[in-house]
Design a protein around this motif. Structure first.
Motif, short mmCIF file in Angstrom:
data_model
loop_
_atom_site.label_atom_id
_atom_site.label_comp_id
_atom_site.label_asym_id
_atom_site.label_seq_id
_atom_site.Cartn_x
_atom_site.Cartn_y
_atom_site.Cartn_z
N LEU A 187 0.84 -1.20 0.00
CA LEU A 187 0.00 0.00 0.00
C LEU A 187 0.87 1.25 0.00
CD1 LEU A 187 -3.09 0.62 0.21
CD2 LEU A 187 -2.71 0.99 2.64
N GLU A 188 1.89 1.24 0.83
CA GLU A 188 2.81 2.39 0.90
C GLU A 188 3.44 2.65 -0.47
OE1 GLU A 188 4.54 2.70 5.47
OE2 GLU A 188 5.39 1.17 4.16
N GLN A 189 3.76 1.54 -1.15
CA GLN A 189 4.46 1.67 -2.42
C GLN A 189 3.53 1.81 -3.63
OE1 GLN A 189 6.90 -1.84 -2.03
NE2 GLN A 189 7.63 -0.99 -0.08
N SER A 190 2.23 1.66 -3.41
CA SER A 190 1.31 1.64 -4.54
C SER A 190 1.10 3.01 -5.16
CB SER A 190 -0.05 1.11 -4.08
OG SER A 190 -0.67 2.06 -3.22
N GLY A 191 1.50 4.04 -4.45
CA GLY A 191 1.24 5.38 -4.95
C GLY A 191 -0.15 5.87 -4.60
N ALA A 192 -0.92 5.03 -3.94
CA ALA A 192 -2.29 5.42 -3.59
C ALA A 192 -2.29 6.56 -2.58
CB ALA A 192 -3.04 4.22 -3.04
N TYR A 193 -1.29 6.58 -1.75
CA TYR A 193 -1.19 7.65 -0.73
C TYR A 193 0.19 8.28 -0.83
CZ TYR A 193 -5.23 5.21 1.08
OH TYR A 193 -6.46 4.64 1.19
N GLY A 211 -12.75 17.19 4.98
CA GLY A 211 -12.18 17.64 6.25
C GLY A 211 -11.29 16.63 6.91
N GLY A 212 -11.03 15.52 6.21
CA GLY A 212 -10.20 14.47 6.80
C GLY A 212 -8.74 14.65 6.45
N GLN A 213 -7.94 13.68 6.87
CA GLN A 213 -6.50 13.75 6.67
C GLN A 213 -6.03 12.90 5.49
OE1 GLN A 213 -4.41 13.48 10.59
NE2 GLN A 213 -6.49 13.53 11.41
N GLY A 214 -6.95 12.17 4.89
CA GLY A 214 -6.61 11.45 3.67
C GLY A 214 -5.62 10.33 3.84
N LEU A 215 -5.51 9.81 5.03
CA LEU A 215 -4.58 8.70 5.26
C LEU A 215 -5.30 7.36 5.04
CD1 LEU A 215 -2.74 10.26 8.29
CD2 LEU A 215 -1.65 9.50 6.15
N PRO A 216 -4.54 6.27 4.93
CA PRO A 216 -5.20 4.98 4.67
C PRO A 216 -6.14 4.57 5.79
CG PRO A 216 -2.81 4.81 4.34
CD PRO A 216 -3.08 6.15 4.96
N SER A 217 -7.23 3.93 5.42
CA SER A 217 -8.14 3.35 6.40
C SER A 217 -7.42 2.31 7.25
CB SER A 217 -9.33 2.70 5.69
OG SER A 217 -10.19 3.68 5.20
N THR A 218 -6.41 1.71 6.69
CA THR A 218 -5.67 0.70 7.45
C THR A 218 -5.12 1.30 8.75
OG1 THR A 218 -5.08 -0.41 5.40
CG2 THR A 218 -3.77 -0.96 7.34
N LEU A 219 -4.69 2.54 8.68
CA LEU A 219 -4.20 3.17 9.92
C LEU A 219 -5.35 3.47 10.88
CD1 LEU A 219 -1.36 5.48 8.59
CD2 LEU A 219 -1.16 3.28 9.77
N LEU A 262 -6.80 -0.53 -0.95
CA LEU A 262 -6.41 -0.75 -2.35
C LEU A 262 -7.63 -0.76 -3.26
CD1 LEU A 262 -3.60 -3.46 -2.04
CD2 LEU A 262 -3.31 -1.08 -2.78
N ALA A 263 -8.73 -1.31 -2.77
CA ALA A 263 -9.95 -1.38 -3.58
C ALA A 263 -10.43 0.01 -3.95
CB ALA A 263 -11.04 -2.14 -2.83
N ARG A 264 -10.14 1.00 -3.12
CA ARG A 264 -10.62 2.36 -3.35
C ARG A 264 -9.54 3.28 -3.91
NH1 ARG A 264 -13.21 -0.38 -0.07
NH2 ARG A 264 -15.43 -0.12 0.34
N HIS A 265 -8.29 2.98 -3.62
CA HIS A 265 -7.27 3.98 -3.93
C HIS A 265 -6.10 3.48 -4.79
CE1 HIS A 265 -9.13 6.96 -1.34
NE2 HIS A 265 -9.34 5.98 -0.47
N ALA A 266 -6.08 2.21 -5.12
CA ALA A 266 -4.98 1.75 -5.98
C ALA A 266 -5.06 2.47 -7.32
CB ALA A 266 -5.05 0.23 -6.17
N PRO A 267 -3.91 2.81 -7.89
CA PRO A 267 -3.94 3.58 -9.14
C PRO A 267 -4.56 2.81 -10.31
CG PRO A 267 -1.77 3.73 -8.08
CD PRO A 267 -2.54 2.68 -7.35
N ASP A 268 -4.36 1.50 -10.37
CA ASP A 268 -4.88 0.79 -11.55
C ASP A 268 -6.13 -0.01 -11.21
OD1 ASP A 268 -3.74 -2.42 -11.51
OD2 ASP A 268 -2.91 -0.95 -10.09
#
Lengths: 598, 598
Positions: B23-29, B99-107, B371-377
């Motif tokens: 996830l960190e490397q996916s470019g999603a965030y 108004g959120g911080q846009g970080l992964p839901s995983t966190l 990843l289902a929501r934010h993965a680039p591809d």
């Protein structure tokens, strides 16, 4: 009706799984007959359902309380206990020469089953007393017997067991309570005991405490522990009550459940004026304790069965009453009772199968207990004794572990209503949870099984039992009915696994005792599952015969269905435990605990 | 310290089991980095350990109370909640535009883990709010967003979900609460809802209720249910608080545990003056609900992990502190800590292995959610979505069932002290018990798994996952280290069993849907055990690499030991479940319930 003693199921298991017929026919109890057994079970049911069961819910909300130094029991307990004594339930299985009725302990164990189904926190007071009688009977002097025995056998006075101290729980070697001889045959007792069930209460005029303590200069450890009879009220020679002894309940524990049962911190000799008499020999207190231990552990196993039965009855009733959803693929129309959903039936059948299997294990244990003491011939007595010893840790631990499973399923069947206290499902789960802990934790039972019981006779009793199970499995496999054949296959596979584990443990424990200790808990579970499956298989064969004779086939079909359900779900589980057992000491090798905590 | 957020274990599982690195490397965030993750986990730990954890015990004794029509929360909750909002924990994973911080839901899911370890009854209020935000985000009008969203994202106002009514629990088709349009875009709401978590409280100025109700002439069943936003206090156009709405908490349930969390009976429109607005489309209320359902179910799975972690920490500390008995064969000398007994270590390792496995399943589920929501591809998104769907019922049900196991073991490790409330072990067991029930009972989760998830795509996602597990097993089998090879063998055997069950269910459900429904619960357990074993296996391989590089080998050895323990005890258990699954509809065939009750 909040609880109905399952007389028919109890009788079916007694006769067709636990071998009660063999006891009836052994000549050990000449007056015993099928009719007498039926009459006793019926009266038992009336008493438990009508008098005891209504106390259960109140005892949870309005439990025992310490008021001005005296424990007040939950509303109705005193009156119900009076009826229990008057009806003679306490003395059922004690010898006639001690004022008892000389009936089989198996019937007393069935009573423990029914009483615990009715109200576990009421029932435990009665079994503590019968346990204390069992410790006193073989060890007491004539004078002690004259003073205490008759009133304890009748239940007019209750008994307690005072073992635990804060630093001495599972390990009694650390007991510090003192007993000093005062020269006239009496001993001055001083010390504090914790977790004393029914240590004080208002149901009887007197309470007879059995207290483990150390004499001056006693050897260290368990070899220096003696047992004392310490009455709450001193008893005069003529049997009249005298002065108050210097013993009192100074605190009640706040527990997760079993609120109706007072769990006391007992203080002995605060004023230096607590007197008792030695029971049995000096420094042999644990021997007295072990005399009653087998019976007490079986009683605790039975507690598990009883409270599980009650949880099952409640869940079954709820599942028939509560309507939610529809059948598979049905989109509209009336909602159906949740009993109609396969997944809900799975929970209920799990509960039922586990209740019946654990009841059968405990009843078989009780029959072995009786035969070990009363069978006419020595060979039968010796074989039964070995079986009693083997089954006791399984009855205690397996039945109470399963009671935790069953009562938790009972909550689950109720859904959200199960988590709300008003339905009572949660109370059963909270009440049941203690049974896996006291009277020797289930871990201690497992170590007793792999140690004293299994290695004690080189596996002889276990292997004889496993061979008996395999024979039964072969009988089932040969049956024409597909379900019986199926059960037989699974029983044989599970018995084979148990056989292999048993051999492994016996061999490996020689190398390193930690191998046996490490695998003890999964081994006990495996043994319990196989034993439970065996007894349900016997019941299923008997049921098939009844069906063949066209005697209430619908009822007997349920017995075959339960054996099958148990086989598919729990006999197969037994096989999977082999790896956990055979992982041995390496499987739980010591890791640095600091690295196991973040 | 009553609880320490297990930051190191959480990070280890994130990185080496759950695929957080991908996830960190996916470019999603783009802003996400290892250092940022570390900083967040550290702050999370400080907040949970220092502010929230001390509330837990008090909240049990001094829980939420209804006083003069207002719910007063447990001491300290209000202040801790204020800090939670001020630190920005609520908005962690919401989009920046909301108004959120846009970080992964995983966190955010890791936060749910830590918060529940600290205090489950406090934590649940926060997840209800984030769940409500998830339902509002995609469905609300701009006006609704302006009125409510920002303050809910920040946590300044909390949210609730109002689904259940007495006759409508698992089956929402029976909902009766009414909503009548009044012509100005508002709706008059009337009806009663039960089991509403944090339905009222004193921590915030306002509460935003999401309420399922029926419009006049709505179709029967679930196709006629709409969702409404019903604030406790009306909000004016300028955002200021206006008048009190006609909604109130009229009763708090008395529950087995989770006393700090107010479980409300909510009454809407007693005076005919309760107003709300429609959220989303008419009659599509369940669609809104399903938007938040996956996340909410994962949060509940995480509750199980959190409370199990806390129970484990407490039991481990007790086992290091409590001294009883001696080593095998040792007759005298000092007593040892009970941690030194193999059977006690078995309980603790069971707890630890189950906590880590369930944490790994839930974290992997969270990564798939992101990843289902934010993965680039799109391909990655689609695959992750399938994985998220598959894992969700397992995260919810398997983790909470295991939490029941773990918290009960926590009581057992404490012996008699575990049954006494003062140690707190019992509270964890009582608190945990709800998680297997709410947000869809675990039976419903199992049916979701075999129905919507498994049959929904013809088993594609499940089979892909099983193939991935088998590949991993082969990697392990090829390892030189004996333990890894051993784990690989067991993982492969368990995955084979899961594969066979999956094929069986897919085939047999075609014949008769009851086959799948009957086997759903053991199938979910089998799946969970295999998935848990898989993730711990991945962790073990990573640990072996760390050991090879000589990076803290002692810590990493514990990860290999836990994978091995899990394999011997739970992967083998998985295989035994096959028979229960394949017994099919016949295994739970309907019996007359009257014959099942004596």
């Amino acid at each position: 009706m909040t609880f109905t003693t399952p007389i028919r199921d109890m009788r079916f298991i007694l006769d067709h799984a636990a071998g009660f017929g063999a006891l009836e026919q052994s000549g050990a109890y000449p007056e015993l007959s099928e009719d007498l057994t039926a009459a006793i079970l019926e009266e038992m049911g009336k008493f438990c359902d009508g008098v005891v069961a209504p106390l259960n819910e109140t005892s949870d909300h309005n439990g025992a309380a310490l008021e001005n130094g005296v424990v007040r029991t939950s509303p109705g307990f005193k009156e119900a206990y009076k009826q229990y004594v008057e009806a003679g339930w306490s003395s059922l299985a004690f010898p006639e020469e001690a004022g008892g009725q000389g009936l089989p302990s198996t019937l007393a164990v069935a009573l423990v089953d029914a009483l615990n189904g009715a109200c576990m926190s009421f029932a435990i007071g009665t079994t503590l007393t019968t346990g204390a009688v069992k410790a006193i009977l073989p060890a007491a002097t004539d004078e002690q017997k004259a003073l205490y025995l008759e009133k304890m056998v009748s239940g007019e006075w209750t008994g307690t067991m005072n073992l635990t101290e804060p630093q001495a729980g599972s390990d009694l070697s650390a007991i510090r309570t003192k007993a000093e001889p005062v020269g006239d045959g009496r001993y001055k007792i001083s010390g504090q005991k914790i977790f004393i069930t029914y240590g004080d209460h208002d149901m009887t005029d007197n309470i007879v405490h059995l207290v483990l303590a150390r004499l001056p200069d006693a050897p260290a450890g368990t070899a220096g522990i003696s047992m004392f009879i310490v009455p709450k009220i001193h008893v005069k020679e003529d049997g009249a009550l005298g002065e108050r002894n210097d013993v009192q309940c100074i605190k009640l524990e706040e527990k997760m459940g079993l609120h109706g049962s007072p769990t006391c911190v007992m203080s002995y000799g605060d004023k230096g004026e607590c007197y008792g008499t030695l029971l049995g020999e000096e420094n042999k207190g644990l021997k007295n304790m072990f005399v009653m231990m087998n019976a007490a552990r079986l009683d605790v196993g039975m507690q598990g069965v009883g409270v599980a039965e009650r949880a099952y009855q409640r869940a079954l009733a709820y599942a028939q009453d509560r309507k939610q959803g529809r059948g598979a693929g049905v989109k509209s129309g009336e909602m159906v009772a949740i009993y109609e959903h396969p997944d809900v039936r799975r929970m209920l059948y799990s509960m039922k199968a586990l209740v019946e299997a654990s009841r059968a294990v405990c009843y078989a244990n009780a029959v072995a207990y009786d035969l070990a003491r009363h069978a006419p011939d020595e060979k039968t007595r010796a074989e039964a004794k070995a079986m009693e010893e083997l089954l006791t840790p399984i009855s205690k631990a397996w039945s109470t572990d399963r009671a935790n499973d069953v009562t938790s399923l009972g909550v689950q069947v109720h859904g959200g209503m199960g988590y709300v206290e008003e339905t009572g499902a949660a109370q059963h789960m909270r009440d049941a949870r203690i049974a896996a802990i006291y009277e020797g934790t289930n871990g201690i039972q497992a170590m007793d099984l792999v140690g004293r019981k299994l290695q004690g006779d080189g596996g002889a009793a276990a292997k004889k039992f496993i061979a008996e199970i395999k024979n039964e499995a072969k009988v089932l496999k040969a049956a024409k009915r597909e379900e019986l054949h199926h059960v037989g296959e699974r029983l044989l596979a599970a018995a084979d696994a148990l056989h292999a584990s048993t051999d492994w443990l016996l061999e490996k424990a020689q190398e390193n005792p930690e191998h046996a200790l490490a695998g003890a808990t999964p081994y006990l579970k495996q043994f319990g599952n196989v034993a439970g499956g065996y007894y349900l298989s016997k019941a299923a064969i008997a049921a098939a015969l009844e069906i063949h004779e066209n005697r209430d086939p619908a009822y007997h079909e349920t017995k075959i269905a339960m054996a099958r359900f148990f086989a598919d779900n729990y006999l197969t589980e037994a096989i999977g435990l082999t790896d956990a057992i055979m992982a041995g000491a390496g499987g739980v090798a010591r890791l640095d605990p600091d690295l196991l905590s973040a």
